[in-house]
Design a protein around this motif. Structure first.
Motif, mmCIF file in Angstrom:
data_model
loop_
_atom_site.group_PDB
_atom_site.id
_atom_site.type_symbol
_atom_site.label_atom_id
_atom_site.label_comp_id
_atom_site.label_asym_id
_atom_site.label_seq_id
_atom_site.Cartn_x
_atom_site.Cartn_y
_atom_site.Cartn_z
ATOM 1 N N ASP A 1 -13.501 -37.202 14.731
ATOM 2 C CA ASP A 1 -12.830 -37.642 13.507
ATOM 3 C C ASP A 1 -13.179 -39.107 13.246
ATOM 4 O OD1 ASP A 1 -11.264 -37.530 11.282
ATOM 5 O OD2 ASP A 1 -9.351 -37.759 12.325
ATOM 6 N N GLY A 2 -13.146 -39.496 11.929
ATOM 7 C CA GLY A 2 -13.239 -40.907 11.560
ATOM 8 C C GLY A 2 -14.615 -41.393 11.163
ATOM 9 N N ASP A 3 -15.637 -40.540 11.142
ATOM 10 C CA ASP A 3 -16.982 -40.997 10.780
ATOM 11 C C ASP A 3 -17.124 -41.118 9.262
ATOM 12 O OD1 ASP A 3 -19.593 -41.810 11.234
ATOM 13 O OD2 ASP A 3 -20.399 -39.778 11.163
ATOM 14 N N GLN B 1 -16.516 -43.488 7.015
ATOM 15 C CA GLN B 1 -15.451 -44.039 6.192
ATOM 16 C C GLN B 1 -15.952 -45.227 5.371
ATOM 17 O OE1 GLN B 1 -11.394 -44.320 7.932
ATOM 18 N NE2 GLN B 1 -12.401 -43.798 9.895
ATOM 19 N N ASP C 1 -8.527 -44.781 8.698
ATOM 20 C CA ASP C 1 -8.296 -43.715 9.687
ATOM 21 C C ASP C 1 -8.828 -44.133 11.046
ATOM 22 O OD1 ASP C 1 -7.229 -42.100 7.695
ATOM 23 O OD2 ASP C 1 -9.211 -41.283 7.182
ATOM 24 N N SER C 2 -8.127 -43.685 12.092
ATOM 25 C CA SER C 2 -8.616 -43.953 13.443
ATOM 26 C C SER C 2 -9.826 -43.073 13.749
ATOM 27 C CB SER C 2 -7.511 -43.688 14.465
ATOM 28 O OG SER C 2 -7.109 -42.325 14.399
ATOM 29 N N LEU C 3 -10.527 -43.392 14.825
ATOM 30 C CA LEU C 3 -11.719 -42.686 15.224
ATOM 31 C C LEU C 3 -11.421 -41.897 16.503
ATOM 32 C CD1 LEU C 3 -12.628 -45.085 13.408
ATOM 33 C CD2 LEU C 3 -14.771 -45.098 14.681
ATOM 34 N N ARG D 1 -8.966 -41.800 21.345
ATOM 35 C CA ARG D 1 -8.738 -42.233 19.957
ATOM 36 C C ARG D 1 -8.606 -43.756 19.946
ATOM 37 N NH1 ARG D 1 -7.194 -39.797 15.274
ATOM 38 N NH2 ARG D 1 -6.867 -37.792 16.315
ATOM 39 N N ALA E 1 -9.150 -47.551 17.034
ATOM 40 C CA ALA E 1 -9.272 -48.082 15.672
ATOM 41 C C ALA E 1 -10.479 -49.025 15.599
ATOM 42 C CB ALA E 1 -8.003 -48.819 15.275
ATOM 43 N N TRP E 2 -11.058 -49.110 14.367
ATOM 44 C CA TRP E 2 -12.266 -49.953 14.171
ATOM 45 C C TRP E 2 -12.014 -50.887 12.993
ATOM 46 C CZ3 TRP E 2 -17.596 -47.772 12.190
ATOM 47 C CH2 TRP E 2 -18.556 -48.809 12.191
#
Length: 539
Positions: free
Chosen positions: A41-43, A45, A55-57, A98, A100-101
């Motif tokens: 998940d999260g690619d 963005q 969104d978190s990764l 999981r 955050a970026w």
């Protein structure tokens, strides 16, 4: 009675009852190591530079059998100044991690590498991509266009360009910049910035010479307004434009068939409807006199129409200049002035000398062009024609001079009487000249021949040599006996003397004593003549 359980079954049953073995098979030493990191998940963005993504990764770490690897530390490599939180990430019981970026400060595509650290590298690994948009507009800056110079009412050479930037120096697109000019006009009052954050306009200066200003603004942004200045210089004066050229050729003293027409224009080429401007024509080059009404006033459309201009003077090229006070002058194209037509009756053709030797002599042909009054006509093209063959005519090098004279030359390789005629321009001169071409010069071995008859013993044999020049012309004068040599060989031997007959023929005699074949070699200055050696059969 039931049969007893086998030892193999009992071992398998014991292993199955061990804690943790209810659902997993027995792990071999090579299994359980991280083999793949997969994005969950999260690619892809999109966010703002320097800000965390919405969104978190999430990634999943698995071994070579796609089984989750738990309690595995995950490492990161960020580019362009981005940050990952938390800084230490451990996979859970499903092998998932999981985090955050927060994006870096450079707009555009940013990349985050996620993997297992081994020997200073991430292996295995995967990569997240995100697009970083610039932040809000923070400042406006001048790119180019300040300090230019142009004529009043003309556009400056380069555009006026500003750029909007966010707090990190990234260009900001899609923002409106407002433009204003204190003098002159701009191509637009509002311009939206492009992908490079730039907004540009063109600037046409006002009509007053001096320093003029313009500005670019964007709300209360740092650096707003951006100020531009330009120096407006005074333009050139209005000009005279020759819209109809005078005739490109005319005879001296005759009114031009096409008369010049002048139009007043401004420096940009727009017609000026100014009446009463006095336009004067004069000869700019070539001399002579310009006659007729040489000064004409412009009409209500700013047009000056000349009606009866003519040039009187010697043949040659002229140009005219047209001038008016407060205006830039203009010049005509070349006007070739020719003299009046020559007279076929009064013009003459002569040649001297009256007789020339073929191949070596030269006659000078003199043509004098005169008009009906007998006055010389200059500037006329002369063409010479000569009858007969073998002629080389050197046509006149130029037109008739101030005395009406042009000269040509004649040489010929053919002896005969030549009639010389001349054409002056379009007029054929009535008179003709005559030049007699006579053979002469050295005899040529290539064209000199001999008559060698068959002989009779104890009777004189006479050999006759007929000389000709290098062009094959029969010579009619002697004088070259000493250059001939006759030698007889064969049955009889003799070296007879050569006698000059004075008419271009020569004779040699010998007395054969013996019957048989004689060979007669005849040379001119050591070179065999045509047909040599000859044969003489003695009876």
């Amino acid at each position: 009675m039931k049969p007893p359980l086998s030892p193999r079954f009992l071992v398998a049953l014991a292993l199955a009852l061990l804690p943790g073995c209810a659902s997993d098979r027995l792990l071999l030493p090579s299994e359980g190591a991280p083999a793949a990191v997969t994005i969950l998940d999260g690619d892809a963005q999109q966010g703002i530079v320097g800000q965390p993504l919405n969104d978190s990764l999430m990634v999943r770490v698995s071994d070579g059998h796609d089984r989750p690897v738990v309690n595995q530390a995950v490492s990161f490599v960020v580019t362009l100044g981005g940050v990952v939180t938390p800084t230490a990430v451990i996979t859970d019981h499903e092998g998932k991690a999981r985090f955050a970026w927060s994006l870096g400060t450079v707009s555009g595509t940013q990349v985050l590498e996620v993997g297992i650290s081994a020997s200073g590298q991430l292996a295995p690994r995967t990569m997240f991509n995100a697009h970083a948009d610039p932040g809000p507009v923070d400042q406006i800056e001048l790119v180019r266009g300040d300090g230019q110079t142009a004529q009043v009412s003309h556009a400056v050479p380069d555009s006026l360009v500003v750029r909007l930037l966010d707090s990190y120096g990234n260009p900001v697109s899609g923002e409106e910049v407002t433009w204003q000019a204190a003098a002159g006009s701009l191509s637009s009052g509002t311009v939206t910035t492009g992908p490079d954050g730039q907004a540009a306009v063109s600037w046409t200066l006002g009509s007053t010479a001096g320093v003029q200003t313009a500005t670019a603004t964007h709300g209360g942004t740092t650096g707003s307004p951006v100020n531009f200045s330009a120096t407006a210089t005074q333009g050139p004066p209005p000009q005279l434009v020759l819209v109809t050229q005078p005739s490109s050729s005319a005879r001296s003293g005759e009114v031009f068939a096409t008369q010049p027409v002048i139009q007043l224009e401004d420096d940009t080429g727009n017609p000026l409807a100014h009446a009463g401007v006095q336009v004067t024509a004069q000869i700019a080059s070539g001399g002579g006199a310009l006659e007729g009404a040489t000064t004409v006033a412009t009409d209500g459309n700013g047009v000056a129409q000349f009606t009866d201009l003519k040039i009187t003077g010697a043949a040659g090229d002229r140009t005219l200049i047209f001038a008016a006070t407060g205006h830039t002058a203009t010049s005509s194209g070349v006007i070739t002035i020719t003299s009046p037509l020559p007279s076929a009756l009064r013009s003459t053709v002569s040649a001297a000398p009256a007789s020339i030797v073929a191949g070596t002599g030269m006659a000078t042909i003199t043509v004098t062009a005169r008009d009906d009054t007998g006055a010389p006509v200059s500037g006329q093209t002369v063409t010479i024609s000569v009858t007969g063959s073998g002629n080389t005519v050197g046509q006149p090098a130029g037109p008739t001079d101030a005395s009406g004279v042009a000269t040509a030359t004649l040489t010929s390789t053919r002896p005969e009487s030549k009639t010389i005629t001349a054409r002056i321009g379009s007029v054929t001169v009535n008179q003709a000249a005559t030049v007699i071409v006579v053979p002469g010069g050295q005899p040529s071995p290539a064209f000199t021949t001999a008559n060698v008859p068959n002989g009779k013993s104890f009777k004189v044999t006479t050999i006759t040599i007929t000389s000709a020049d290098a062009f094959g012309n029969r010579l009619t004068q002697g004088g070259y006996a000493g250059q001939f040599s006759v030698m007889v060989s064969g049955k009889n031997h003799a070296t007879p003397n050569v006698s000059d007959n004075g008419n271009g023929t020569y004779t040699a005699t010998y007395l054969p004593l013996f019957k048989g074949n004689d060979q007669v070699d005849i040379t001119l200055n050591g070179v065999p003549i045509s047909g040599s050696p000859y044969q003489s059969k003695v009876k």
